[in-house]
Design an enzyme around this catalytic site. Structure first.
Site, PDB file in Angstrom:
ATOM      1  N   CYS A  45       0.881  -1.195  -0.057  1.00 12.05           N
ATOM      2  CA  CYS A  45      -0.032  -0.077   0.187  1.00 12.05           C
ATOM      3  C   CYS A  45       0.640   0.855  -0.159  1.00 12.05           C
ATOM      4  O   CYS A  45       0.605   2.359  -0.097  1.00 12.05           O
ATOM      5  CB  CYS A  45      -0.860   0.334   1.222  1.00 12.05           C
ATOM      6  SG  CYS A  45      -1.785  -1.077   1.188  1.00 12.05           S
ATOM      7  N   THR A  46       1.787   1.006   0.469  1.00  9.22           N
ATOM      8  CA  THR A  46       2.736   2.528   0.710  1.00  9.22           C
ATOM      9  C   THR A  46       3.523   2.795  -0.373  1.00  9.22           C
ATOM     10  O   THR A  46       3.678   3.662  -0.696  1.00  9.22           O
ATOM     11  CB  THR A  46       4.246   1.504   1.452  1.00  9.22           C
ATOM     12  OG1 THR A  46       3.504   1.826   2.308  1.00  9.22           O
ATOM     13  CG2 THR A  46       4.782   3.097   1.842  1.00  9.22           C
TER      14      THR A  46
END
Length: 211
Positions: A45-46
């Site tokens: 997600c980062t």
């Protein structure tokens, strides 16, 4: 019932890392992307939110607004956005919607119990200026999305919304397109001079609007 193409994208009001958002009002007359990520402070997600931030000018050039959503809190979003900027080199400049009560996630069917009872899958909804859903994508939590592919899809959606054409496999902006069967040969000759007939049902032409 699952949202389908052509459905009105559900409206909602929700907190974000930078204050409250009313989704339809925020979209205005723009195209929109709403995408979910399973959780803050997770590696895939980062990289995804960092990539969307990197492509900010590309989305803006297409009159497309982007918002992310997860079941985490606004406070977590704010703290995580600092990590994203530090590790990915780009500041998050789009709304990060907080959905701890899973209201938005439920409206959009972003929680798939066979994958997780609590976390959202990697859903993507592309929404037109008419607030109708134009495209949906669903990825598992383990697979990061290709946001350049999503830009390509937006190029196709915007082109085909304006002209009676379709885009072939692997099409990229600027390449030839297909004339839809609804256009007669006579109308095609008028609207797309010089088009080529490969088969009666397969007619190709230069991309409209290109020199």
């Amino acid at each position: 019932m699952a949202l389908q193409l052509g459905d009105i994208a559900p409206d909602f009001t929700a907190p974000t890392a930078d204050g409250e958002i009313n989704f339809h009002e925020w979209l205005g007359e723009s195209w929109g992307i709403l995408f979910s990520h399973p959780a803050d402070f997770t590696p895939v997600c980062t990289t995804e939110l960092g990539k969307v931030a990197q492509l900010s000018a590309e989305f803006a050039a297409r009159n497309t607004r982007v918002a992310a959503v997860s079941v985490d809190s606004s406070e977590d979003h704010r703290r995580w956005s600092q990590d994203i900027a530090e590790t990915q080199g780009h500041e998050v400049d789009f709304p990060m919607i907080a959905d701890p009560d899973r209201r938005v996630s439920s409206l959009y069917g972003m929680i798939h119990p066979n994958a997780s009872d609590t976390a959202t899958v990697r859903s993507v909804f592309v929404i037109g200026p008419d607030k109708r859903i134009k495209l949906t994508l669903t990825y598992p939590a383990s697979t990061g999305r290709n946001f350049r592919e999503i830009l390509r899809v937006i190029d196709s959606l915007q082109l085909t919304a304006e002209h009676q054409v379709a885009t072939p496999a692997d099409w990229e902006d600027g390449e030839d397109v297909i004339i839809t069967p609804a256009v007669s040969d006579a109308e095609a000759a008028r609207r797309f001079p010089g088009y080529k007939t490969i088969k009666p049902y397969l007619r190709v032409t230069n991309q409209p609007g290109r020199a």
